[in-house]
Scaffold this active site. Structure first.
Site, short mmCIF file in Angstrom:
data_model
loop_
_atom_site.label_atom_id
_atom_site.label_comp_id
_atom_site.label_asym_id
_atom_site.label_seq_id
_atom_site.Cartn_x
_atom_site.Cartn_y
_atom_site.Cartn_z
N HIS A 23 -60.16 3.47 -15.94
CA HIS A 23 -59.92 2.14 -15.38
C HIS A 23 -60.62 1.06 -16.22
O HIS A 23 -60.06 -0.01 -16.46
CB HIS A 23 -60.42 2.07 -13.92
CG HIS A 23 -59.51 2.76 -12.96
ND1 HIS A 23 -58.88 2.10 -11.93
CD2 HIS A 23 -59.08 4.04 -12.88
CE1 HIS A 23 -58.13 2.95 -11.25
NE2 HIS A 23 -58.24 4.14 -11.81
N ASP A 121 -59.77 -4.67 -10.00
CA ASP A 121 -59.18 -3.33 -9.90
C ASP A 121 -58.79 -3.10 -8.43
O ASP A 121 -59.49 -3.55 -7.53
CB ASP A 121 -60.23 -2.30 -10.34
CG ASP A 121 -59.68 -0.88 -10.39
OD1 ASP A 121 -59.51 -0.27 -9.31
OD2 ASP A 121 -59.42 -0.37 -11.50
N ALA A 354 -61.08 14.92 -27.67
CA ALA A 354 -60.30 14.85 -28.90
C ALA A 354 -59.80 13.42 -29.11
O ALA A 354 -59.66 12.68 -28.14
CB ALA A 354 -59.11 15.80 -28.82
N GLN A 356 -57.24 11.37 -28.91
CA GLN A 356 -55.90 11.56 -28.34
C GLN A 356 -54.80 10.76 -29.02
O GLN A 356 -53.73 11.29 -29.31
CB GLN A 356 -55.93 11.25 -26.84
CG GLN A 356 -54.58 11.45 -26.17
CD GLN A 356 -54.70 11.75 -24.70
OE1 GLN A 356 -55.32 12.74 -24.31
NE2 GLN A 356 -54.12 10.92 -23.86
N ASN A 375 -52.54 6.47 -17.91
CA ASN A 375 -52.89 6.11 -19.30
C ASN A 375 -52.28 7.10 -20.28
O ASN A 375 -51.67 6.73 -21.28
CB ASN A 375 -54.41 6.08 -19.50
CG ASN A 375 -55.05 4.83 -18.90
OD1 ASN A 375 -54.38 3.88 -18.56
ND2 ASN A 375 -56.37 4.86 -18.77
N SER A 376 -52.46 8.41 -19.99
CA SER A 376 -51.95 9.45 -20.89
C SER A 376 -50.42 9.44 -20.92
O SER A 376 -49.81 9.60 -21.98
CB SER A 376 -52.46 10.83 -20.46
OG SER A 376 -53.83 10.95 -20.76
#
Length: 481
Positions: A23, A121, A354, A356, A375-376
């Site tokens: 976030h 948020d 890692a 990403q 997000n991913s």
């Protein structure tokens, strides 16, 4: 669009996040984009903390432009939070405990500058009430999908309509503008209606109507139906005369820190693989698997015969075990005996973390086994990488439904009655994505979405226009007040 008068008066805005890296990273990237487009905006980011600021956030904050400041609120002691509560509940309780500090921080900012608005948020939306006291405009920055926002806005009505546990509800649940969803695929906080987690989420969903508008980390082409439904809901239900609508301003993804080592071992390994041949396996910044599931995943990857790059974490009985306190154990010791030796040629295993975006952007990466954190998922869409959807917690099951049934850019393994995906099922889904006909169709779809995401962020793209409109609309309110 952004050739604004450099002499324009500075517009000061505050933003508050929650103590969760995904976030915090998202709101920081959003603020960077906002000040890049509206040069005379100045943002102060306010971060509640548990024990201490998150190291990954501190790294991220090193590269801020001069018109973004930040402040950390005094930390909440983790010992003062219920030990057995899920991390999402601990985070929300910590935010609640931080509200007096937040009120002071906002008051202090107001004494030194003419603050016009607060961006919060959704899980820190108690701040909306404080913004109202200070007569500020207030907006929600929503890091998850437009589908999830539609669900949150619909929850108070859903709570009245459905009396049983949602997972026991026989019919699919219809959320305005969204693909129908089974009750079991609603976010984890919804799954026990007598729990504190559900009580907190319901409170927060009811409070959303205080906002003057919503900034959503998505883009029109990926969620057209949800966007239309949100605009209609907003027009019909807003309690604010200064209401300015819903803005899809994404995809906002991390572009990769400038501190990331460019030639890391895993990237060097990828250099030696064929195009689209490697499955990247990662469960995000907070996701963890049980020991039994780690074993099955390892054997499944081995059985598939496909190349893989796997970020392994120490096991935990809690799916979000790495969120509030990561294990210090070496994760590789929890892999099955002989696994690393047997897969030496076909796999690369990394402990805990890692780079990403570097991996997903690499020509050798052909698939992403993901926990479906938004997000991913967005990073995968932006970089055109087909997915295996393996949701663990939060709203990830809801995202998995959007990715598999709505957008059809992911395959989802079946789990047995004990909640375990077995090795044969994993191998089947991995092969299906990497070399199967269905995988080819998914690749074609996600490449179209990749192009649409790039278009949305161009100078006259839908998301850039939306962010521009947000800024000018907000200033027109200030001008008329």
């Amino acid at each position: 669009m952004n050739n604004r008068d450099s002499m324009a008066k500075t517009t000061h805005i505050a933003a508050i996040s929650i103590p969760a890296f995904s976030h915090q990273a998202s709101i920081v990237e959003f603020c960077k984009r906002l000040v890049h487009l509206h040069h005379h905006f100045h943002v102060t980011c306010i971060f509640p903390t548990i024990d201490a600021p998150l190291p990954a956030t501190l790294t991220l904050l090193k590269s801020l432009p001069s018109n973004i400041n930040y402040t950390f609120l005094p930390p909440i002691n983790k010992k003062d939070l219920p030990e057995d509560a899920p991390s999402a509940v601990q985070i929300q309780l910590a935010v609640s405990k931080s509200m007096p500090h937040f009120q002071q921080a906002l008051g202090s900012l107001l004494s030194t500058m003419s603050l016009v608005a607060l961006i919060a948020d959704p899980f820190a939306n108690e701040a909306l009430e404080i913004a109202k006291e200070f007569k500020l405009l207030s907006y929600i920055y929503f890091p998850p999908s437009a589908m999830t926002l539609s669900l949150f806005l619909h929850l108070p009505a859903l709570h009245q309509q459905v009396s049983c546990e949602y997972r026991d509800h026989k019919e699919a649940i219809e959320i305005p503008g969204c693909v129908p969803i089974q009750g079991r695929d609603l976010p984890e906080h919804f799954q026990n209606r007598s729990s504190l987690a559900y009580k907190l989420i319901l409170e927060r969903c009811k409070r959303l109507s205080l906002a003057h508008g919503f900034l959503v980390n998505s883009f029109s082409k990926v969620e057209e139906g949800s966007e239309r439904a949100l605009q209609e809901h907003n027009r019909a239900n807003s309690t604010n005369s200064n209401n300015s609508g819903v803005y899809l301003i994404g995809p906002i993804v991390q572009t990769g820190s400038s501190n990331e080592p460019k030639g890391s071992e895993c990237v060097k390994w990828l250099e030696n693989q064929k195009a689209n041949s490697v499955l990247y396996v990662s469960f995000g910044s907070g996701g963890t698997l049980s020991q039994k599931q780690i074993n099955e995943l390892a054997f499944g990857l081995e059985l598939s015969g496909e190349k893989f790059l796997w970020v392994v974490r120490a096991p935990s009985d809690s799916a979000d075990g790495a969120y509030v306190g990561a294990s210090s154990d070496d994760p590789l010791q929890f892999l099955p005996n002989g696994f690393l030796e047997r897969t030496k040629g076909s796999g690369f295993v990394l402990p805990s973390w890692a780079p990403q975006t570097q991996i997903l952007g690499h020509v050798s990466t052909g698939g992403f086994l993901t926990h479906c954190g938004w997000n991913s998922a967005l990073e995968s869409i932006v970089l055109g990488v087909p997915m295996v959807a393996w949701p663990l917690f939060a709203e990830q099951r809801t995202n998995a439904v959007l990715l598999t049934e709505g957008l059809k850019v992911a395959l989802r393994p079946k789990f047995n009655d004990h909640g375990i995906a077995e090795r044969e099922e994993i191998a089947k889904v991995v092969k299906g994505l990497m070399v199967g006909e269905e995988g080819d169709l998914i690749r074609g779809r996600i490449e179209k979405l990749r192009d649409a995401a790039a278009e949305a962020l161009e100078e006259h793209g839908s998301s850039t226009r939306a962010l521009y409109q947000f800024g000018t609309q907000m200033e027109s309110f200030v001008g008329h007040s």
